[in-house]
Design a protein around this motif. Sequence first.
Motif, mmCIF file in Angstrom:
data_model
loop_
_atom_site.group_PDB
_atom_site.id
_atom_site.type_symbol
_atom_site.label_atom_id
_atom_site.label_comp_id
_atom_site.label_asym_id
_atom_site.label_seq_id
_atom_site.Cartn_x
_atom_site.Cartn_y
_atom_site.Cartn_z
ATOM 1 N N ARG A 1 1.065 -1.258 0.086
ATOM 2 C CA ARG A 1 0.066 0.069 0.153
ATOM 3 C C ARG A 1 0.656 1.299 0.037
ATOM 4 N N ASP A 2 1.882 1.252 0.968
ATOM 5 C CA ASP A 2 2.720 2.552 1.064
ATOM 6 C C ASP A 2 3.470 2.450 -0.427
ATOM 7 N N THR A 3 3.920 1.275 -0.661
ATOM 8 C CA THR A 3 4.944 1.292 -2.080
ATOM 9 C C THR A 3 4.172 2.072 -3.226
ATOM 10 N N ILE A 4 2.738 1.640 -3.240
ATOM 11 C CA ILE A 4 1.906 2.269 -4.386
ATOM 12 C C ILE A 4 1.701 3.743 -4.303
ATOM 13 N N ALA A 5 1.694 4.265 -2.735
ATOM 14 C CA ALA A 5 1.648 5.697 -2.627
ATOM 15 C C ALA A 5 2.926 6.280 -3.138
ATOM 16 N N GLY B 1 -3.647 2.775 -1.204
ATOM 17 C CA GLY B 1 -2.379 3.411 -1.860
ATOM 18 C C GLY B 1 -2.494 4.655 -2.607
ATOM 19 N N LEU B 2 -3.186 4.521 -3.916
ATOM 20 C CA LEU B 2 -3.541 5.627 -4.627
ATOM 21 C C LEU B 2 -4.352 6.776 -3.919
ATOM 22 N N VAL B 3 -5.034 6.634 -2.953
ATOM 23 C CA VAL B 3 -5.832 7.613 -2.282
ATOM 24 C C VAL B 3 -4.639 8.258 -1.857
ATOM 25 N N ILE B 4 -3.761 7.705 -0.707
ATOM 26 C CA ILE B 4 -2.474 8.334 0.033
ATOM 27 C C ILE B 4 -1.628 9.191 -0.914
ATOM 28 N N GLY B 5 -1.436 8.534 -2.102
ATOM 29 C CA GLY B 5 -0.427 9.271 -3.211
ATOM 30 C C GLY B 5 -1.160 10.662 -3.653
#
Length: 603
Positions: free
Chosen positions: A130-134, A161-165
């Motif tokens: 998830r954080d890697t995706i961000a 992850g996309l939302v965090i990014g």
Amino acid sequence: MSLNSTLAAVTERIIRRSEETRSTYLERMRAQGRKGPARAHLSCSGQAHAYAAAGPDQPALAEATTGHLGIVTAYNDMLSAHQPFETYPALIRDAIRAAGGTAQVAGGVPAMCDGVTQGEAGMELSLFSRDTIAMATGVALSHNVFDAAVYLGVCDKIVPGLVIGAQAFGHVPAVFLPAGPMTSGLANDDKAKIRQKFAAGEVSRAELLKAEMAAYHGPGTCTFYGTANTNQMLMEFMGLHLPGSSFVNPGTPLREALTVEGAKRALSLSALGNNYTPVCEVLDEKAYANGIVGLMATGGSTNLLIHLIAMARAGGIILDWQDFAELSDVVPLLARVYPNGLADVNHFHAAGGLGYMIGELLKSGFLHPDTRTVAGEGLEHYVQEPFLSDEGLTYRPGPRKTLNDKVLRPASDPFQKTGGLRRLTGNLGTAVMKVSAVAPEHHVVEAPARVFHDQDDAKAAFKAGELAEGDVIVVVRFQGPKANGMPELHSLTPFLGIMQGRGQKVALVTDGRMSGASGKVPAAIHVVPEALDGGPIAKIRDGDMLRVDAVKGTLEILDENVLERDNATADLSSSQHGTGRELFSLFRRSVASADEGASVFGV
């Protein structure tokens, strides 16, 4: 209808708690917004690099006279839910070009399938993905040449992850484009029965594989109501999807029309026009409160108890499990979708779906109606449903009555008067339990512990007949984010279900996660502090009496003397290397606890 008093109070508490971090975040986003995209300020060489492969869009990009849309995609064709995204970039580029703008794929992000890695070493990378995706989203948008962005993602860690990014680029408008669920195959309940028979040695692996292939049989999201489909629900409740778009099947004309309209809508929300709607203003405290309500009303995945906290913190908003628990106490459960019932998400959508549910919750005062969304001001837009007419994509009022009350009910006659979550606290720590599919007679379990440091050891003990008699609380520890990345322990579900089915009182206590599809066996999960952090769960030995009580909301070691023991230790060396795990040692060292979102990022 006036706003429910608990929703109002919880939201106000979130606003007060987040005042400092939220104001700092918003000021940072507004400062970035004032600077705008940098492409007009790029050097000639920089612009040439950016537009070299843009083909017919090169002149418009060089002149900087049109809006430019970035596409962040989680496409791969191993994930059935993401395979439809293969064709989206070309479709989006053509649609945006016809509308007078330009679009480019800004970058791709990884997307792993928890269904493939369940019980395997790769699952220890799942939460960290998830954080890697961000971070990959941040890299994709770091060129700072886009006026708006669309995000292509569906599954478990991908959407969070996309939302965090996206919130790291909160000044940029964002629309999330789903792919939709696969058509219905073998019923989820029938699939679960085959899994239980295999776990009991009653059917062969060939029969198990045949059943699994009949359930997971084509492009689209898995049809049970796990984390992936909970993500899709949240994107509507929180205003990032077009209304009614979450559960339209792939490969249909309506799905294509919604993709085109979503891309055009994203660009229309840019600062170049009169309807500037940055994502930092869509995802505010009220939007997150609405998301929690949606989670409770649908009996959604427990994984979102971690993900929503991490998502919110990326926008300076601080949630805690008490917020979830208080809303769960008042929000009615309106849906029964597997594993909380026999229907799948296609049946749910046909019965009235999210549009009907949002309408019921709005009428009953359980949602903030005045949020900003990508469809416009106010959540009332989301009680509409899309359809195709001679004029193209059109919206009409959604159903005002449920079309199947075995699947979807009005707020005046819910499946139960409270949501699907309990927060448990006591001398064993703090945990959460999804109770929407747990029968009332299983809400309280008091039994001796049987302790394991690995889910495979627990399964081996079951197969050896060591768990065949008496009531038992299975404790699986050293499964938290710091220990081994907090893998889902979904492979425990079949044998725990067998034990429960033969009349044993059984529960699970773990500092790990369960699948978003878990349900019928009471499971106190996400226990904090985790064992590696010195939590009381590390003190338990076989035979210690424990009590898991979802009625009173308690999680207890019944003998206080247990708390005087030294903590157990575990050999975690096998989780440090192989299948890419050595690449994530920094994550394991720096990750926050589950109740803080299990993230490597700060607030």
